[in-house]
Write a protein that holds these residues in place. Structure first.
Motif, PDB file in Angstrom:
ATOM      1  N   GLU A 133      23.676  16.544  31.977  1.00  0.00           N
ATOM      2  CA  GLU A 133      24.034  16.132  30.608  1.00  0.00           C
ATOM      3  C   GLU A 133      22.740  15.965  29.825  1.00  0.00           C
ATOM      4  OE1 GLU A 133      25.798  12.228  30.523  1.00  0.00           O
ATOM      5  OE2 GLU A 133      24.355  11.419  31.945  1.00  0.00           O
ATOM      6  N   SER A 134      22.892  15.723  28.516  1.00  0.00           N
ATOM      7  CA  SER A 134      21.681  15.578  27.710  1.00  0.00           C
ATOM      8  C   SER A 134      21.102  14.177  27.923  1.00  0.00           C
ATOM      9  CB  SER A 134      21.990  15.798  26.229  1.00  0.00           C
ATOM     10  OG  SER A 134      22.687  14.684  25.714  1.00  0.00           O
ATOM     11  N   LEU A 135      19.819  14.080  27.627  1.00  0.00           N
ATOM     12  CA  LEU A 135      19.143  12.793  27.744  1.00  0.00           C
ATOM     13  C   LEU A 135      19.795  11.765  26.820  1.00  0.00           C
ATOM     14  CD1 LEU A 135      16.666  11.568  29.131  1.00  0.00           C
ATOM     15  CD2 LEU A 135      15.307  12.321  27.172  1.00  0.00           C
ATOM     16  N   ALA A 136      20.223  12.230  25.633  1.00  0.00           N
ATOM     17  CA  ALA A 136      20.857  11.322  24.670  1.00  0.00           C
ATOM     18  C   ALA A 136      22.189  10.803  25.215  1.00  0.00           C
ATOM     19  CB  ALA A 136      21.054  12.042  23.339  1.00  0.00           C
ATOM     20  N   SER A 168      17.696  18.259  29.044  1.00  0.00           N
ATOM     21  CA  SER A 168      18.449  17.913  30.250  1.00  0.00           C
ATOM     22  C   SER A 168      17.928  16.593  30.803  1.00  0.00           C
ATOM     23  CB  SER A 168      18.236  19.017  31.293  1.00  0.00           C
ATOM     24  OG  SER A 168      18.332  18.495  32.597  1.00  0.00           O
ATOM     25  N   ALA A 169      18.865  15.648  31.041  1.00  0.00           N
ATOM     26  CA  ALA A 169      18.443  14.364  31.606  1.00  0.00           C
ATOM     27  C   ALA A 169      17.806  14.579  32.971  1.00  0.00           C
ATOM     28  CB  ALA A 169      19.660  13.441  31.735  1.00  0.00           C
ATOM     29  N   GLU A 170      18.448  15.414  33.766  1.00  0.00           N
ATOM     30  CA  GLU A 170      18.007  15.597  35.147  1.00  0.00           C
ATOM     31  C   GLU A 170      16.644  16.296  35.237  1.00  0.00           C
ATOM     32  OE1 GLU A 170      20.949  16.674  37.956  1.00  0.00           O
ATOM     33  OE2 GLU A 170      19.533  15.777  39.375  1.00  0.00           O
ATOM     34  N   ALA A 171      16.409  17.264  34.358  1.00  0.00           N
ATOM     35  CA  ALA A 171      15.151  18.011  34.443  1.00  0.00           C
ATOM     36  C   ALA A 171      13.992  17.265  33.787  1.00  0.00           C
ATOM     37  CB  ALA A 171      15.316  19.383  33.792  1.00  0.00           C
ATOM     38  N   THR A 172      14.284  16.413  32.781  1.00  0.00           N
ATOM     39  CA  THR A 172      13.165  15.766  32.078  1.00  0.00           C
ATOM     40  C   THR A 172      12.835  14.386  32.651  1.00  0.00           C
ATOM     41  OG1 THR A 172      14.695  14.933  30.395  1.00  0.00           O
ATOM     42  CG2 THR A 172      13.511  16.971  29.884  1.00  0.00           C
ATOM     43  N   PRO A 174      14.089  12.851  35.887  1.00  0.00           N
ATOM     44  CA  PRO A 174      14.887  12.814  37.117  1.00  0.00           C
ATOM     45  C   PRO A 174      15.004  11.418  37.718  1.00  0.00           C
ATOM     46  CG  PRO A 174      12.793  13.982  37.459  1.00  0.00           C
ATOM     47  CD  PRO A 174      12.925  13.742  35.996  1.00  0.00           C
ATOM     48  N   GLN A 175      13.976  10.586  37.461  1.00  0.00           N
ATOM     49  CA  GLN A 175      14.005   9.226  38.018  1.00  0.00           C
ATOM     50  C   GLN A 175      15.190   8.428  37.465  1.00  0.00           C
ATOM     51  OE1 GLN A 175      11.699   8.615  40.228  1.00  0.00           O
ATOM     52  NE2 GLN A 175      12.255   6.529  40.725  1.00  0.00           N
ATOM     53  N   LEU A 176      15.481   8.622  36.175  1.00  0.00           N
ATOM     54  CA  LEU A 176      16.608   7.896  35.558  1.00  0.00           C
ATOM     55  C   LEU A 176      17.927   8.327  36.195  1.00  0.00           C
ATOM     56  CD1 LEU A 176      15.710   7.898  31.744  1.00  0.00           C
ATOM     57  CD2 LEU A 176      15.215   6.163  33.468  1.00  0.00           C
ATOM     58  N   VAL A 177      18.067   9.630  36.401  1.00  0.00           N
ATOM     59  CA  VAL A 177      19.315  10.149  36.993  1.00  0.00           C
ATOM     60  C   VAL A 177      19.443   9.651  38.441  1.00  0.00           C
ATOM     61  CG1 VAL A 177      20.557  12.270  37.607  1.00  0.00           C
ATOM     62  CG2 VAL A 177      19.325  12.126  35.440  1.00  0.00           C
ATOM     63  N   LYS A 178      18.310   9.585  39.126  1.00  0.00           N
ATOM     64  CA  LYS A 178      18.320   9.076  40.511  1.00  0.00           C
ATOM     65  C   LYS A 178      18.736   7.590  40.525  1.00  0.00           C
ATOM     66  CE  LYS A 178      15.231   9.096  44.536  1.00  0.00           C
ATOM     67  NZ  LYS A 178      14.714   7.773  44.803  1.00  0.00           N
ATOM     68  N   PHE A 179      18.183   6.825  39.606  1.00  0.00           N
ATOM     69  CA  PHE A 179      18.559   5.399  39.527  1.00  0.00           C
ATOM     70  C   PHE A 179      20.059   5.287  39.292  1.00  0.00           C
ATOM     71  CE2 PHE A 179      14.146   3.892  37.820  1.00  0.00           C
ATOM     72  CZ  PHE A 179      13.655   3.865  39.110  1.00  0.00           C
ATOM     73  N   GLU A 180      20.579   6.119  38.379  1.00  0.00           N
ATOM     74  CA  GLU A 180      22.008   6.034  38.071  1.00  0.00           C
ATOM     75  C   GLU A 180      22.840   6.402  39.299  1.00  0.00           C
ATOM     76  OE1 GLU A 180      24.328   7.583  34.338  1.00  0.00           O
ATOM     77  OE2 GLU A 180      24.653   8.970  35.986  1.00  0.00           O
ATOM     78  N   ARG A 181      22.454   7.494  39.962  1.00  0.00           N
ATOM     79  CA  ARG A 181      23.230   7.941  41.131  1.00  0.00           C
ATOM     80  C   ARG A 181      23.219   6.874  42.223  1.00  0.00           C
ATOM     81  NH1 ARG A 181      21.173  13.764  41.100  1.00  0.00           N
ATOM     82  NH2 ARG A 181      22.615  14.626  39.585  1.00  0.00           N
ATOM     83  N   HIS A 412      18.839  23.329  32.778  1.00  0.00           N
ATOM     84  CA  HIS A 412      17.539  23.891  33.169  1.00  0.00           C
ATOM     85  C   HIS A 412      17.430  24.090  34.688  1.00  0.00           C
ATOM     86  CE1 HIS A 412      13.204  24.653  32.712  1.00  0.00           C
ATOM     87  NE2 HIS A 412      13.011  23.854  33.757  1.00  0.00           N
ATOM     88  N   LEU A 413      17.857  23.099  35.450  1.00  0.00           N
ATOM     89  CA  LEU A 413      17.687  23.215  36.908  1.00  0.00           C
ATOM     90  C   LEU A 413      18.581  24.311  37.483  1.00  0.00           C
ATOM     91  CD1 LEU A 413      17.230  19.480  37.986  1.00  0.00           C
ATOM     92  CD2 LEU A 413      15.490  21.195  37.437  1.00  0.00           C
ATOM     93  N   GLU A 414      19.762  24.474  36.889  1.00  0.00           N
ATOM     94  CA  GLU A 414      20.642  25.580  37.326  1.00  0.00           C
ATOM     95  C   GLU A 414      19.986  26.917  37.024  1.00  0.00           C
ATOM     96  OE1 GLU A 414      24.665  25.694  35.760  1.00  0.00           O
ATOM     97  OE2 GLU A 414      24.888  23.605  36.390  1.00  0.00           O
ATOM     98  N   ARG A 415      19.365  26.975  35.853  1.00  0.00           N
ATOM     99  CA  ARG A 415      18.673  28.213  35.455  1.00  0.00           C
ATOM    100  C   ARG A 415      17.567  28.533  36.458  1.00  0.00           C
ATOM    101  NH1 ARG A 415      16.914  26.539  30.433  1.00  0.00           N
ATOM    102  NH2 ARG A 415      19.091  26.538  29.869  1.00  0.00           N
ATOM    103  N   LEU A 416      16.823  27.496  36.867  1.00  0.00           N
ATOM    104  CA  LEU A 416      15.744  27.731  37.840  1.00  0.00           C
ATOM    105  C   LEU A 416      16.306  28.219  39.169  1.00  0.00           C
ATOM    106  CD1 LEU A 416      13.165  24.832  37.447  1.00  0.00           C
ATOM    107  CD2 LEU A 416      13.380  26.951  36.171  1.00  0.00           C
ATOM    108  N   ALA A 417      17.433  27.621  39.575  1.00  0.00           N
ATOM    109  CA  ALA A 417      18.039  28.034  40.847  1.00  0.00           C
ATOM    110  C   ALA A 417      18.460  29.504  40.760  1.00  0.00           C
ATOM    111  CB  ALA A 417      19.232  27.139  41.167  1.00  0.00           C
ATOM    112  N   ALA A 418      19.020  29.892  39.609  1.00  0.00           N
ATOM    113  CA  ALA A 418      19.438  31.299  39.429  1.00  0.00           C
ATOM    114  C   ALA A 418      18.215  32.213  39.453  1.00  0.00           C
ATOM    115  CB  ALA A 418      20.195  31.449  38.119  1.00  0.00           C
TER     116      ALA A 418
END
Ligand SMILES: Cc1cc2nc3c(=O)[nH]c(=O)nc-3n(C[C@H](O)[C@H](O)[C@H](O)COP(=O)(O)OP(=O)(O)OC[C@H]3O[C@@H](n4cnc5c(N)ncnc54)[C@H](O)[C@@H]3O)c2cc1C
Length: 466
Positions: A133-136, A168-172, A174-181, A412-418
């Motif tokens: 999702e977006s950072l916002a 992208s929240a996850e790509a920019t 990642p620490q925040l997304v990790k904390f949330e998860r 972004h991360l999906e794009r990198l994986a592709a």
């Protein structure tokens, strides 16, 4: 094995240096007459100016190790203690960023209701979709509208000059997304991570890896010291004025075609690393693989202008702190201002004051196409409103970066994986640089080091980068 490294920015240089230290032959081909890419330091009339990055966070072991290998670690200079304070221009004034939760509650950085909403973060929920999702979006769910528009916006501006609705929240972050998860709440996640780091440090079990925080640092002669040391160590392995124009797969590797000082030239290599901006990589890849080229080309860049303003000693008071950031809701062209001479006093001689304004970014791209005089005038006008600065500078220098900072947009991360998947069709071809896994100087060095170490093994394509 010979590795052709295309692009002599910090990524390409660090990569080639690491490869050669591992005993692998590596050649850097750089299109311009100087190496360093975005990293450009020069001295002018009593000031040490950085056209691109101003500093790095001294917390990544790989950056320090690189400086140590090159014999320049003793030249690292941390930010002055006077740079401790940071400010945000919000609701018409510069307001200090509080340094602790109690200070936040008492501060005026946000109105009271918004500060209380931030405390409510402790009860916020996880991303219901589980996808990027977006950072916002992440920010609003956890911190509420106003804290997202002021604090989170300022935080991303300081690194990406981007648009949090697109990033992208996850790509920019990642620490925040990790904390949330892992902890649901960002505040709980941060508190627990700090506690775990303290316990690990006390027990002497802290793993070698990036710390949660680090000191903003540069070198005594600016970041150019690192680039010069790399160039010196690489010697004849760096070829400047060597613009790569084509890649060709051969029976046993790759042929790189380039123009060297206006003359056509070729180089055979078992591996080719594209350490160039993504749009340049796209053009080189297009004749080989249109899909891969399109994937690289879909990584956008935010334009940014750098305006240095130098003031003679005694003409302006010494500004407090590292500097200030300006959230987009304020409608300014200036994204932030670094109090360079407060942060690194040796960069302005004899009591001079040096300020660097960063302007434009993803949401005000049109600003960067203005001419240099207009940009400098706009920076001064906005500094007058925001910081009350009316003095006339003795030095003005403007640098424009039409493709300044890569934007890691949602997906972004999906794009990198592709892209990694696609690269498997091209053994020995690799992509790295700031367009992929981190835009900071540290990230570039870390990813270059990773790729160099991976190349010590079997030849496989991989997207590795900063
Ligand atoms: C204004 C600004 C401020 C920044 N501030 C900071 C900061 O304070 N801290 C921080 O950590 N980071 C900062 N960054 C980010 C950081 O500077 C960059 O991400 C990093 O320097 C990128 O390094 P790179 O080697 O990946 O790419 P680049 O520096 O872009 O290098 C790529 C190289 O490839 C060369 N090239 C292009 N085409 C070809 C070709 N066809 N053939 C051969 N060579 C080619 C280019 O000339 C260039 O030298 C900032 C960036 C900018 C623009």
């Amino acid at each position: 094995m010979t590795v052709a490294v295309i692009g002599g920015g910090i990524t390409g240089l660090a990569l080639a240096h690491r490869l050669r230290a591992r005993g692998t032959a590596a050649v850097v081909l750089e299109s311009t007459s100087r190496v360093g890419g975005n990293v450009q330091t020069h001295a002018r009339a009593g000031y040490l100016l950085e056209a691109g990055p101003n500093s790095f966070l001294d917390r990544e072991p790989t950056t320090r190790e690189l400086a140590e290998t090159l014999g320049v670690s003793s030249r690292i200079r941390p930010a002055d203690a006077a740079a401790k304070n940071r400010y945000i221009f919000t609701r018409g004034a510069l307001r200090a960023l509080p340094g602790s939760p109690p200070a936040f509650l008492k501060s005026d950085i946000l109105p009271l209701a918004s500060r209380l909403r931030v405390v409510g973060e402790l009860f916020s929920g996880r991303n219901p979709t589980g996808s990027d999702e977006s950072l916002a979006q992440l920010g609003r769910r956890h911190l509420g509208r106003e804290a997202t528009a002021v604090l989170l916006d300022a935080m991303q501006t300081g690194t990406y000059a981007g648009d949090p609705e697109q990033l992208s929240a996850e790509a920019t972050f990642p620490q925040l997304v990790k904390f949330e998860r892992e902890h649901r709440s960002l505040i709980l996640g941060a508190i627990r991570a700090q506690r775990a780091a303290r316990r690990a440090k006390a027990a002497g079990t802290a793993e070698a890896g990036p710390a949660l925080s680090g000191q903003m640092s540069t070198f005594d002669g600016g970041l150019g010291v690192l680039v010069d040391a790399l160039a010196k160590a690489l010697g004849g392995a760096v070829r400047t004025d060597a613009k790569v124009e084509g890649l060709e797969r051969t029976a046993d590797g790759w042929k790189v075609r380039f123009q060297e000082r206006g003359q056509p030239a070729e180089l055979a290599a078992s591996h080719v690393v594209l350490a160039v901006p993504a749009h340049v990589a796209a053009e080189l890849l297009r004749p080989l693989d249109v899909e891969l080229a399109q994937q690289a080309d879909s990584i956008p860049y935010a334009p940014i202008a750098v305006v240095h303003l130098g003031f003679a000693a005694g003409t302006v008071p010494k500004p407090d702190g590292f500097g200030f950031l300006v959230p987009a809701v304020e409608g300014k062209a200036v994204l932030g201002t670094i109090h360079v001479s407060t942060t690194f006093p040796f960069r302005a001689e004899g009591g001079r004051v040096l300020l660097t304004c960063l302007m434009g970014g993803a949401r005000r791209p049109e600003v960067v196409s203005r001419d240099e005089d207009a940009l400098a005038a706009l920076a001064r006008e906005e500094l007058k409103t925001m910081a009350g600065l009316t003095a006339t500078p003795e030095l003005t220098e403007v640098v424009r970066w039409p493709r300044g900072i890569p934007q890691y947009t949602v997906g972004h991360l999906e794009r990198l994986a592709a892209m990694e998947e696609r690269l498997k069709r091209w053994p020995g071809l690799h992509l790295t640089g700031n367009a992929y896994r981190g835009v900071g100087v540290n990230d570039c060095i870390r990813e270059a080091t990773r790729l160099a170490d991976a190349l010590g093994g079997p030849a496989e394509g991989a997207v590795r980068s900063a």
